[in-house]
Design an enzyme around this catalytic site. Structure first.
Site, PDB file in Angstrom:
ATOM      1  N   LYS A   1     -19.001 -28.548   5.482  1.00 14.89           N
ATOM      2  CA  LYS A   1     -17.970 -28.153   6.432  1.00 14.89           C
ATOM      3  C   LYS A   1     -17.823 -26.633   6.359  1.00 14.89           C
ATOM      4  O   LYS A   1     -17.888 -26.058   5.260  1.00 14.89           O
ATOM      5  CB  LYS A   1     -16.666 -28.850   6.027  1.00 14.89           C
ATOM      6  CG  LYS A   1     -15.494 -28.655   6.953  1.00 14.89           C
ATOM      7  CD  LYS A   1     -14.303 -29.482   6.452  1.00 14.89           C
ATOM      8  CE  LYS A   1     -13.093 -29.384   7.355  1.00 14.89           C
ATOM      9  NZ  LYS A   1     -11.989 -30.254   6.869  1.00 14.89           N
TER      10      LYS A   1
ATOM     11  N   SER B   1     -10.262 -33.136  10.489  1.00 13.84           N
ATOM     12  CA  SER B   1     -10.911 -31.906  10.851  1.00 13.84           C
ATOM     13  C   SER B   1     -12.385 -31.830  10.422  1.00 13.84           C
ATOM     14  O   SER B   1     -13.126 -31.000  10.943  1.00 13.84           O
ATOM     15  CB  SER B   1     -10.159 -30.730  10.227  1.00 13.84           C
ATOM     16  OG  SER B   1     -10.202 -30.820   8.826  1.00 13.84           O
TER      17      SER B   1
ATOM     18  N   SER C   1      -8.472 -35.601   6.610  1.00  9.10           N
ATOM     19  CA  SER C   1      -9.565 -34.933   7.319  1.00  9.10           C
ATOM     20  C   SER C   1     -10.973 -35.355   6.913  1.00  9.10           C
ATOM     21  O   SER C   1     -11.939 -34.974   7.576  1.00  9.10           O
ATOM     22  CB  SER C   1      -9.439 -33.419   7.174  1.00  9.10           C
ATOM     23  OG  SER C   1      -8.497 -32.926   8.092  1.00  9.10           O
TER      24      SER C   1
END
Lengths: 96, 513
Positions: free
Chosen positions: B73, B148, B172
């Site tokens: 990420k 996310s 997330s």
């Protein structure tokens, strides 16, 4: 609960954010929506319950208080917007 | 699908049946073929192929991640590799250090494939707040992959990487894993160092693992967990039994480590006491999701688990607590983005104006809202009524959950109230929408509990449904073992058909040669 103009000014200053008048209208509505969303917290019986800051209560790991040189100063400065002689450059902060 | 798991690659790479370069090429080609429509990656590293070639063949037995491709990420710092956090304010930022979690994998022989899309500063549930456009769900391109960590989840689900790391502050990692039909694991708070992770809310953030199988998630978790003097919340003192188990798995060399891990995870359901949380199946949870989760619970019961429905009415307030605590911490953390030391600068005549203009232009709407709300709740006039009250409510909820674990080994429920919504349905349209999407995942963050999302079946729309398993602190291996047992026991129709997509790519690759 509408925000007073003074509170609104203070918020923008503390957050270092500036909104256009249109953005301000929308933001104010959204902040009020959030305030309404969190207001049921007042219904909880919290007498005698202490604040929980971290979810795990164990001794934190602290490193020895010994200065360490950062391995690559050059890499650290590379992403700065303005650098001169190894220093960050900012507008003058002292009175002439 | 199992053929493309980390552990399957691990075994082929260790024996020499596959080379790291083959593996890197396989995934880079998959990315080149399909990522333009999915947009899981913000940066793809063609260098991965050369780096894979440069691994020393004599290390193939001993390095636990030898030649395994990994996607990170884009809020994990990677030395020399651009890291944006999905924000304009960091659009050109090149970090001088590596995040500790990534460093563990890199030292283990992993190869960095690229950096994945996320909501700006991980603030969102759909990657739609990313300054660089949303990620699409590989199962249905009109839908969100969640957020996310949506880019990391989509990358694993689409067969672009066997493994990705994400961060989980309110769900997330688990929520996008549920939406894309993969495994998403969030450990007990403090077990994986967050050094080098661009924070959202420091008391809630954990590094999490996204993978195709529970065993892959467990293998990775065990490898990257551990104390780090650079993160004061990565704890040195653990419950002795748990610490010993972890240390033992960490110490054993491959392949013994994998066997030991499998042995630890293969426990079945017999005698496990599970609480099916009524509030997790209540208002706002779609019938599809409820049916899939109830069917899973019945299947576990048939196999020997003891399942009871319990009620914790106060859990409904978890997202209100979260809204206050998370924004207060985020507002404080994001203070460092001042246009002076890194990232964007909008020039001005004085420092205050420079910071204000930089932040006003560099941050997106969602980030500004959270900063302003977080600043509001910590103003001296609202501190006691909002911030301190939320912190006390946090303990109240944590105590309620803890009490439940006196009677039950694990809590069970859906990961998300619905299957993946259409793109545009979440985003930053409404400040409360995202809080309702994370409603079922937030309690584990508030209390620091380990939790995993594992595919449980599919809704009538054909989209995956995620089952969430939550345990008490330091029950990480129990949570994973239960998920592993479910993975083995779930009926065929509950198994996600990723294989189809991945095989299609690999057969095309084969055809080219």
């Amino acid at each position: 609960m509408p925000l007073s103009p003074e509170t609104w000014e203070k918020l923008q200053y503390l957050a270092r954010l500036e909104l256009t008048p249109e953005e301000k209208v929308r933001m104010e509505r959204e902040l009020e929506e959030l305030l309404a969303y969190v207001s049921p917290l007042r219904q909880l019986p919290l007498d005698g319950v202490s604040p929980m800051i971290l979810p795990v209560e164990v001794e934190p790991v602290l490193r020895a208080d010994v200065p360490e040189a950062f391995p690559s100063r050059e890499e650290l400065l590379r992403s700065a917007p303005e650098v001169q002689n190894g220093f960050f450059v900012v507008p003058n902060v002292l009175e002439e | 699908m199992d053929g493309f798991s980390v552990l399957a690659w691990r075994s082929r790479l260790a024996s020499g049946e596959a080379t790291p370069e083959d593996v890197a090429r396989h995934y880079l080609e998959a990315i080149a073929a399909r990522d333009p429509e999915i947009h899981a990656f913000l940066l793809v590293r063609e260098e991965a192929r050369e780096e894979a070639r440069n691994l020393r063949v004599e290390d193939r037995q001993t390095l636990p991640f030898f030649g395994i491709p990994v996607a990170l990420k884009d809020n994990f710092l990677t030395r020399g590799v651009r890291t944006t956090a999905g924000s304009r304010i960091l659009e050109t930022y090149v970090p001088p250090v590596d995040a500790t979690a990534w460093k563990h994998l890199a030292l283990g022989g992993a190869v960095l494939l690229g950096k994945t899309n996320l909501d700006e500063f991980a603030m969102g549930v759909s990657t739609e707040t990313s300054a660089f456009g949303p990620t699409r769900n590989p199962w249905d391109l009109t839908r969100t992959a969640g957020g996310s960590s949506g880019g990391s989840a989509a990358a694993v689900a689409a067969g672009f990487t066997p493994l990705a790391l994400g961060s989980d502050t309110g769900g997330s990692v688990r929520q996008p894993a549920a939406y894309t039909g993969i495994v998403g694991f969030k450990p007990t708070y403090g077990l994986i160092s967050r050094f080098g992770l661009i924070h959202m809310a420091a008391s809630l953030d954990t590094v999490g693992v996204l993978a195709n199988t529970v065993a892959d998630a467990a293998y990775t978790f065990v490898h990257i967990s551990g104390s780090d003097h650079k993160d004061p919340t990565s704890f040195g003192k653990l419950p002795p039994a748990f610490a010993n188990q972890l240390a033992e798995i960490q110490r054993l060399a491959y392949p013994a480590r994998v066997e030991r891990l499998h042995a630890l995870l293969s426990r079945g359901f017999s005698g496990v006491k599970v609480a099916l949380v009524r509030e997790f199946l209540g208002d706002g949870v779609s019938p599809d999701v409820r049916i899939a989760i109830e069917a899973a619970a019945r299947r576990m019961e048939e196999l020997g688990a003891h399942v009871e429905v319990v009620s914790i009415p106060e859990l409904k307030l978890a997202s209100a607590v979260y809204a206050v605590v998370m924004t207060a911490e985020a507002a404080s953390y994001l203070g460092r983005f001042d246009g002076v030391r890194f990232g964007l600068r909008v020039p001005a005549g004085d420092v205050d104006t420079l910071s204000t203009w930089t932040r006003s232009q560099g941050f997106g709407w969602e980030v500004k809202r959270r900063i302003l709300f977080g600043t509001y709740v910590t103003l001296s006039e609202s501190f006691v009524d909002l911030y301190e009250r939320a912190l006390r409510a946090r303990r109240f909820l944590a105590i309620r959950l803890e009490a439940l674990f006196a009677d039950y080994d694990l809590l069970l429920g859906p990961t998300t109230p619905t299957t993946a919504p259409a793109l545009g349905a979440a985003g930053d349209l409404d400040p409360v929408v995202e809080l309702t999407q994370d409603l079922l995942t937030i309690p584990a963050n508030l209390a620091g509990l380990p939790a995993v999302s594992v595919p449980a079946g599919r809704g009538s729309d054909g989209m995956p449904v995620g089952l969430q398993i939550v345990g008490p602190r330091y029950s990480d291996l129990d949570v994973l073992a239960f998920a592993f047992s479910w993975e083995e026991a779930r009926p065929l129709e509950a198994r996600p058909p990723f294989g189809g997509k991945i095989m299609e790519l690999s057969s095309r690759e084969g055809g080219n040669e």
